[in-house]
Design a protein around this motif. Sequence first.
Motif, mmCIF file in Angstrom:
data_model
loop_
_atom_site.group_PDB
_atom_site.id
_atom_site.type_symbol
_atom_site.label_atom_id
_atom_site.label_comp_id
_atom_site.label_asym_id
_atom_site.label_seq_id
_atom_site.Cartn_x
_atom_site.Cartn_y
_atom_site.Cartn_z
ATOM 1 N N TYR A 119 -5.248 -30.323 25.990
ATOM 2 C CA TYR A 119 -4.951 -28.891 26.060
ATOM 3 C C TYR A 119 -3.709 -28.667 25.210
ATOM 4 O O TYR A 119 -2.693 -29.341 25.409
ATOM 5 N N THR A 120 -3.785 -27.741 24.270
ATOM 6 C CA THR A 120 -2.653 -27.507 23.387
ATOM 7 C C THR A 120 -2.305 -26.028 23.333
ATOM 8 O O THR A 120 -3.192 -25.173 23.288
ATOM 9 N N ILE A 121 -1.005 -25.734 23.359
ATOM 10 C CA ILE A 121 -0.529 -24.361 23.434
ATOM 11 C C ILE A 121 0.554 -24.125 22.386
ATOM 12 O O ILE A 121 1.374 -25.017 22.129
ATOM 13 N N ARG A 125 0.160 -17.248 17.276
ATOM 14 C CA ARG A 125 -1.296 -17.072 17.258
ATOM 15 C C ARG A 125 -1.909 -17.626 15.975
ATOM 16 O O ARG A 125 -2.986 -18.234 15.996
ATOM 17 N N THR A 126 -1.219 -17.427 14.847
ATOM 18 C CA THR A 126 -1.736 -17.904 13.559
ATOM 19 C C THR A 126 -1.956 -19.416 13.574
ATOM 20 O O THR A 126 -2.981 -19.914 13.092
ATOM 21 N N LEU A 127 -1.005 -20.155 14.130
ATOM 22 C CA LEU A 127 -1.127 -21.611 14.171
ATOM 23 C C LEU A 127 -2.282 -22.045 15.072
ATOM 24 O O LEU A 127 -3.033 -22.961 14.729
ATOM 25 N N ILE A 140 -14.495 -31.702 16.701
ATOM 26 C CA ILE A 140 -13.762 -32.244 17.841
ATOM 27 C C ILE A 140 -13.988 -31.295 19.014
ATOM 28 O O ILE A 140 -13.559 -30.138 18.979
ATOM 29 N N ALA A 141 -14.647 -31.763 20.045
ATOM 30 C CA ALA A 141 -15.078 -30.881 21.131
ATOM 31 C C ALA A 141 -14.230 -30.981 22.395
ATOM 32 O O ALA A 141 -14.429 -30.201 23.327
ATOM 33 N N ASN A 142 -13.289 -31.920 22.446
ATOM 34 C CA ASN A 142 -12.527 -32.099 23.687
ATOM 35 C C ASN A 142 -11.082 -31.605 23.587
ATOM 36 O O ASN A 142 -10.176 -32.133 24.234
ATOM 37 N N ILE A 143 -10.850 -30.588 22.738
ATOM 38 C CA ILE A 143 -9.548 -29.929 22.650
ATOM 39 C C ILE A 143 -9.711 -28.465 23.028
ATOM 40 O O ILE A 143 -10.600 -27.779 22.515
ATOM 41 N N THR A 144 -8.848 -27.983 23.918
ATOM 42 C CA THR A 144 -8.798 -26.563 24.266
ATOM 43 C C THR A 144 -7.445 -26.034 23.827
ATOM 44 O O THR A 144 -6.404 -26.577 24.227
ATOM 45 N N SER A 145 -7.438 -25.005 22.988
ATOM 46 C CA SER A 145 -6.182 -24.458 22.474
ATOM 47 C C SER A 145 -5.989 -23.026 22.944
ATOM 48 O O SER A 145 -6.963 -22.301 23.175
ATOM 49 N N VAL A 146 -4.722 -22.632 23.084
ATOM 50 C CA VAL A 146 -4.420 -21.288 23.557
ATOM 51 C C VAL A 146 -3.105 -20.797 22.960
ATOM 52 O O VAL A 146 -2.190 -21.587 22.702
ATOM 53 N N PHE A 147 -3.043 -19.485 22.728
ATOM 54 C CA PHE A 147 -1.830 -18.802 22.291
ATOM 55 C C PHE A 147 -1.051 -18.434 23.545
ATOM 56 O O PHE A 147 -1.552 -17.695 24.398
ATOM 57 N N GLY A 148 0.163 -18.976 23.702
ATOM 58 C CA GLY A 148 0.895 -18.693 24.921
ATOM 59 C C GLY A 148 2.324 -19.196 24.874
ATOM 60 O O GLY A 148 2.808 -19.700 23.855
ATOM 61 N N ASP A 149 3.010 -19.053 25.991
ATOM 62 C CA ASP A 149 4.404 -19.465 26.137
ATOM 63 C C ASP A 149 4.450 -20.916 26.584
ATOM 64 O O ASP A 149 4.196 -21.237 27.742
ATOM 65 N N LYS A 226 5.916 -15.672 23.816
ATOM 66 C CA LYS A 226 5.007 -15.677 22.676
ATOM 67 C C LYS A 226 5.680 -14.989 21.500
ATOM 68 O O LYS A 226 6.482 -14.070 21.683
ATOM 69 N N ALA A 227 5.352 -15.402 20.292
ATOM 70 C CA ALA A 227 5.881 -14.744 19.105
ATOM 71 C C ALA A 227 5.286 -13.341 18.990
ATOM 72 O O ALA A 227 4.077 -13.171 19.125
#
Length: 230
Positions: A119-121, A125-127, A140-149, A226-227
């Motif tokens: 899980y990556t945060i 948002r652009t990144l 790559i199917a086992n990564i979940t990404s999110v825009f957040g603090d 968040k930016a």
Amino acid sequence: MALEAVQFYPTDYEAFDDSLVPIAEFLLRLRQFGIMDRRMVDAFESISREPFMPSDIRRAPLFAERPQPIDCGQLNTPPILAARMIEALAPTTRCRVLEIGTGTGYLAAVLSRLSRRVYTIDRFRTLVMAAQSRFEMLRIANITSVFGDGLIGWPEKGPFDRIVCSASAQAVPQAFVESLSTSGILVMPIGPDDGIQTMTRFIRVDRQLVATPICPVRMVPLIRGKAARL
């Protein structure tokens, strides 16, 4: 007397694929740091470095040992430092890993080969969007990404067996401690925003963290929220 036909073969030098030189040199550098774990080596070999290089610095060495500028005014984590962080993190195929600071997504991609789920945060948002596109391109199917603090972690998905943070803080945020499972491992730089920090490995014992220094570094500080732009 009949002449015997002679066949000419390319020399080893002529047959050598020079596109393999950067990764070969990088793997040799890992050995110099004492990093010889076969799983780690295989993970780095399996993830192409090129997609994670911003287009405006593609002429830079693929495995440069100094941070390189990326989008949103940020810097990447050099691969050799990423390797030292992963070694300290000691992920297993059972681990659920939280990464604070997605950046280009390279560290998460390598971790995806060593962990059950990543899980990556990131506060930009652009990144996050660019990294997600790379993950999809590489299937790559086992990564979940999110825009957040990142400073508050990702409590809805916790607890995590491993947490890795590429941004520095003067002390470990309490949210990270609470998100880390018992006997879990956290790796992040600790120290002043404008000085030398220490990349540090923490193991959670009950509600306490036992620290082991890894190496001196100079990383961007962890910023709350968040930016607003980008």
